[in-house]
Design a protein around this motif. Structure first.
Motif, PDB file in Angstrom:
ATOM      1  N   HIS A  37      -5.110   3.663  -5.191  1.00  0.00           N
ATOM      2  CA  HIS A  37      -4.253   3.663  -4.014  1.00  0.00           C
ATOM      3  C   HIS A  37      -4.287   2.320  -3.273  1.00  0.00           C
ATOM      4  CE1 HIS A  37      -2.054   5.125  -0.599  1.00  0.00           C
ATOM      5  NE2 HIS A  37      -3.065   4.889   0.223  1.00  0.00           N
ATOM      6  N   GLU A  38      -5.505   1.845  -2.981  1.00  0.00           N
ATOM      7  CA  GLU A  38      -5.627   0.679  -2.093  1.00  0.00           C
ATOM      8  C   GLU A  38      -5.572  -0.654  -2.831  1.00  0.00           C
ATOM      9  OE1 GLU A  38      -9.114   1.163   0.322  1.00  0.00           O
ATOM     10  OE2 GLU A  38      -8.426   3.114   1.078  1.00  0.00           O
ATOM     11  N   GLU A  39      -6.163  -0.695  -4.027  1.00  0.00           N
ATOM     12  CA  GLU A  39      -6.234  -1.970  -4.734  1.00  0.00           C
ATOM     13  C   GLU A  39      -5.045  -2.145  -5.680  1.00  0.00           C
ATOM     14  OE1 GLU A  39     -10.122  -3.865  -6.294  1.00  0.00           O
ATOM     15  OE2 GLU A  39      -9.194  -2.920  -8.043  1.00  0.00           O
ATOM     16  N   ALA A  40      -4.839  -1.168  -6.565  1.00  0.00           N
ATOM     17  CA  ALA A  40      -3.751  -1.295  -7.546  1.00  0.00           C
ATOM     18  C   ALA A  40      -2.409  -0.875  -6.934  1.00  0.00           C
ATOM     19  CB  ALA A  40      -4.058  -0.451  -8.783  1.00  0.00           C
ATOM     20  N   LYS A  41      -2.463  -0.098  -5.869  1.00  0.00           N
ATOM     21  CA  LYS A  41      -1.254   0.352  -5.157  1.00  0.00           C
ATOM     22  C   LYS A  41      -0.256   1.051  -6.089  1.00  0.00           C
ATOM     23  CE  LYS A  41      -1.356  -2.966  -1.340  1.00  0.00           C
ATOM     24  NZ  LYS A  41      -2.636  -3.666  -1.575  1.00  0.00           N
ATOM     25  N   VAL A  42      -0.779   1.878  -6.960  1.00  0.00           N
ATOM     26  CA  VAL A  42       0.124   2.599  -7.867  1.00  0.00           C
ATOM     27  C   VAL A  42       0.152   4.099  -7.571  1.00  0.00           C
ATOM     28  CG1 VAL A  42       0.158   0.977  -9.790  1.00  0.00           C
ATOM     29  CG2 VAL A  42      -1.711   2.633  -9.599  1.00  0.00           C
ATOM     30  N   LEU A  43      -0.706   4.546  -6.659  1.00  0.00           N
ATOM     31  CA  LEU A  43      -0.658   5.972  -6.290  1.00  0.00           C
ATOM     32  C   LEU A  43      -0.295   6.069  -4.815  1.00  0.00           C
ATOM     33  CD1 LEU A  43      -3.642   7.930  -7.898  1.00  0.00           C
ATOM     34  CD2 LEU A  43      -1.269   7.897  -8.614  1.00  0.00           C
ATOM     35  N   PHE A  62      -6.927  13.687  -2.645  1.00  0.00           N
ATOM     36  CA  PHE A  62      -6.135  12.483  -2.373  1.00  0.00           C
ATOM     37  C   PHE A  62      -4.728  12.865  -1.926  1.00  0.00           C
ATOM     38  CE2 PHE A  62      -2.982   9.466  -3.959  1.00  0.00           C
ATOM     39  CZ  PHE A  62      -3.340   8.344  -3.240  1.00  0.00           C
ATOM     40  N   LYS A  63      -4.140  13.810  -2.636  1.00  0.00           N
ATOM     41  CA  LYS A  63      -2.777  14.252  -2.292  1.00  0.00           C
ATOM     42  C   LYS A  63      -2.744  14.897  -0.910  1.00  0.00           C
ATOM     43  CE  LYS A  63      -0.118  12.988  -5.568  1.00  0.00           C
ATOM     44  NZ  LYS A  63       1.071  12.167  -5.335  1.00  0.00           N
ATOM     45  N   ALA A  64      -3.808  15.672  -0.594  1.00  0.00           N
ATOM     46  CA  ALA A  64      -3.857  16.357   0.696  1.00  0.00           C
ATOM     47  C   ALA A  64      -3.916  15.350   1.842  1.00  0.00           C
ATOM     48  CB  ALA A  64      -5.066  17.289   0.734  1.00  0.00           C
ATOM     49  N   ASN A  65      -4.527  14.192   1.594  1.00  0.00           N
ATOM     50  CA  ASN A  65      -4.698  13.195   2.652  1.00  0.00           C
ATOM     51  C   ASN A  65      -3.571  12.185   2.724  1.00  0.00           C
ATOM     52  OD1 ASN A  65      -7.139  14.248   3.462  1.00  0.00           O
ATOM     53  ND2 ASN A  65      -8.288  13.056   1.964  1.00  0.00           N
ATOM     54  N   SER A  66      -2.676  12.183   1.730  1.00  0.00           N
ATOM     55  CA  SER A  66      -1.657  11.134   1.746  1.00  0.00           C
ATOM     56  C   SER A  66      -0.283  11.700   2.074  1.00  0.00           C
ATOM     57  CB  SER A  66      -1.626  10.393   0.412  1.00  0.00           C
ATOM     58  OG  SER A  66      -1.292  11.287  -0.627  1.00  0.00           O
TER      59      SER A  66
END
Lengths: 249, 322
Positions: free
Chosen positions: A243-249, B318-322
């Motif tokens: 999420h934070e580094e690759a920014k793909v999720l 992760f999905k729950a938090n985003s």
């Protein structure tokens, strides 16, 4: 009915690619040459069709554009079972040039079905089949995952997004084949290898055509940064990085 | 030099890859001092056509008519070539996907144009016209020059960032004067409700390390949580654990998602050839020496039996938090 299978002579898939010093060409010393994997599967399927056709398909020819050094690859195709081979004696400079050469041959020597593999594993062109069909004003069916011979017609399954279509076409036709066309390539048996030596390998002179493209130089891909390991006990960290580094999720 | 970009539509809709193509066409026409003109075949609503203008297409041509109901490469190529000529476009661009691979070579012959298949960047130079592409299945990079006046380029997936460049646009119907088709489609067998592997932005893929076809439950759950498509390596489809439709690799489907999860896949060179255009590869394997870790960006060494359920839980969190 006759089937023509177009063969490309390529370095074995596991070849380590090196460039020559001037970066203008690929260093082919010590390379193991093979039939392009897709073309090998195409030939395998052509053999199966011939065997199942009860004599209606009576000839399978393999053709390639290349200098004398490609003949072992053609002999291998003959050992697999092709009835004869044709080599157009010139350097295969680009897809347009190669397709035009094969089209000229087909104008003299017509075949009902012409098969090409979807892509050659060297310059990854994906173009000879479609170009050939256009030169001949013949239909081309791309993304073909199966060919069968029903009655007197070739029936093709063409992969489309999420499924497939069943397609027939006027002859001559060009089928560009991919995944599914045959499961494993046929390996030549000893008898086949013996017979291959006696099968006809015809050498044709090229026609004068200008290639339209040229590779001007090459480079090696930049080395990828090393893999970043995440502890199996801390999978949350993986999703944080994505999420934070690759920014793909 | 103007660029004609063929933008395929899927039942009247464009996809992310269409916008990637138009962004590229816009940038290339800017380099060349021309316009990006889009062409689509089949009925597409006006507001959908307008989306192409958001990415820089100044004109959008539509070809409609029953003759084009099936994708006959000969007819489509004829239409694309006619549109390029009628609009003074020396460069024709399309996707390096199933349809593009079927049409582009024919267009090239019609226009006596050199073809670069699978370009990975804008033209390096215009005179001479040189474009970069991968060769030897990504083991080297080649710079291919097109020497003819007309040029055809197919763009490799995920090679160009989508960029918004809103412009004023006109929509026109183009009449390509269809010839008689020489092909006949007798049956269509299509699943429409499933996320297509080749479209998916996230793909979760299993290999021999999954041990059995019965162990796919948590992998499917992970895919479900992430909105991902599922895939597999060749041994898995050969064993019949999963359908051949899911096989990705050199002899299977070639995919380029944003994230590819390789679970229990050792990473044979043939497999990597099918997924190496992914933006990010995540590998989970028990063997720290597995070649997949050379291709991967992120790796976990561990047994899927314990790691995969954790991934499902963390994906949910992760999905729950985003």
């Amino acid at each position: 009915m006759k089937i023509l299978v177009c063969i490309s002579n390529v370095p074995d898939t596991t070849t380590k690619i090196k460039l020559n010093g001037d970066q203008k060409s690929v260093d082919m010393t010590g390379v193991q040459w093979v039939i392009n994997p897709w073309d090998e599967l195409a030939l395998t399927r052509a053999m199966e069709l011939k065997e199942q056709s009860g004599g209606k398909i009576d000839k399978i020819t393999v053709i390639t554009v290349g200098e004398k050094t490609v003949e072992p690859t053609l002999r291998k195709a003959l050992a697999v079972g092709a009835d004869n081979a044709v080599r157009i004696d010139t350097v295969p400079t680009d897809d347009y040039y190669v397709a035009a050469q094969i089209a000229e041959y087909l104008k003299k020597e017509p075949y009902e079905l012409i098969i090409t593999g979807i892509e050659s594993s060297d310059y990854n062109g994906s173009a000879v089949g479609g170009m050939l069909a256009e030169f001949l004003d013949a239909p081309s069916i791309s993304s073909v995952s199966n060919i069968s011979f029903e009655g007197d017609a070739f029936v093709m399954k063409k992969a489309i997004d999420g499924g497939n279509e069943t397609v027939t076409a006027d002859t001559p036709m060009v089928a560009v084949v991919q995944k599914g066309i045959a499961i494993d390539p046929r390996i030549p048996a000893m008898r086949g290898i013996m017979m291959a030596r006696k099968k006809p390998l015809l050498v044709e002179a090229p026609v004068e055509i200008e290639a339209l493209t040229e590779f001007v130089n090459f480079e090696m891909p930049k080395p990828k940064p090393p893999v970043k390991m995440v502890d199996a006990e801390n999978v949350a960290e993986l999703f944080r990085l994505l999420h934070e580094e690759a920014k793909v999720l | 030099m103007s660029v004609l970009v063929y933008t395929e539509n899927w039942d009247g809709k464009f996809k992310k890859s269409s916008f990637e193509l138009v962004s590229y066409a816009h940038a290339m026409s800017g380099q060349a001092g021309g316009e990006a003109i889009a062409l689509t075949i089949g009925e597409v609503a006006n507001e959908e056509l307008e989306k192409l203008a958001q990415y820089g297409a100044t004109k959008v041509l539509s070809i409609v008519g029953d003759a084009y109901k099936e994708m006959d490469a000969a007819l489509y190529a004829q239409a694309v070539a006619a549109a390029a000529q009628a609009n003074g476009c020396e460069i024709v661009l399309m996707a390096n996907n199933n349809e593009g691979k079927g049409i582009a070579p024919r267009v090239a012959v019609k226009l006596k144009a050199g073809l670069v298949s699978g370009a990975t960047a804008l033209a390096q130079s215009f005179d001479p016209f040189v474009v970069r592409k991968n060769v030897f299945n990504g083991k080297a990079i080649g710079y291919q020059q097109i020497k003819s006046a007309n040029k055809v380029v197919t763009l490799a997936q995920n090679s160009f960032e989508i960029m918004e460049n809103p412009v004023a646009f006109v929509a026109e119907i183009f009449d390509a004067d269809a010839a008689e088709s020489k092909t006949n489609v007798s049956a269509v067998d299509k699943v429409t409700d499933k996320l297509l592997l080749t479209d998916a932005e996230i793909v979760v893929s299993g290999g021999r390390g999954m041990k059995s076809g019965d162990n796919w439950g948590p992998l499917e759950e992970l895919a479900n949580v992430l909105g991902a498509a599922t895939a597999c390596s060749r041994p898995v489809s050969d064993e019949g654990w999963r359908s051949h439709e899911e096989h990705v690799g050199q002899t299977g489907k070639i995919i380029a998602p944003d994230v590819y999860f390789a679970l229990g896949i050792s990473g044979a060179i043939q497999h990597i050839a099918g997924v190496s255009s992914s933006k990010v590869i995540v590998a989970v394997n028990t063997d720290p020496e597995a070649p997949v870790f050379e291709a991967a960006d992120y790796g976990i060494i561990g047994d899927l039996k314990t790691v995969l359920p954790r991934m499902v839980e963390e994906a949910k969190a992760f999905k729950a938090n985003s």
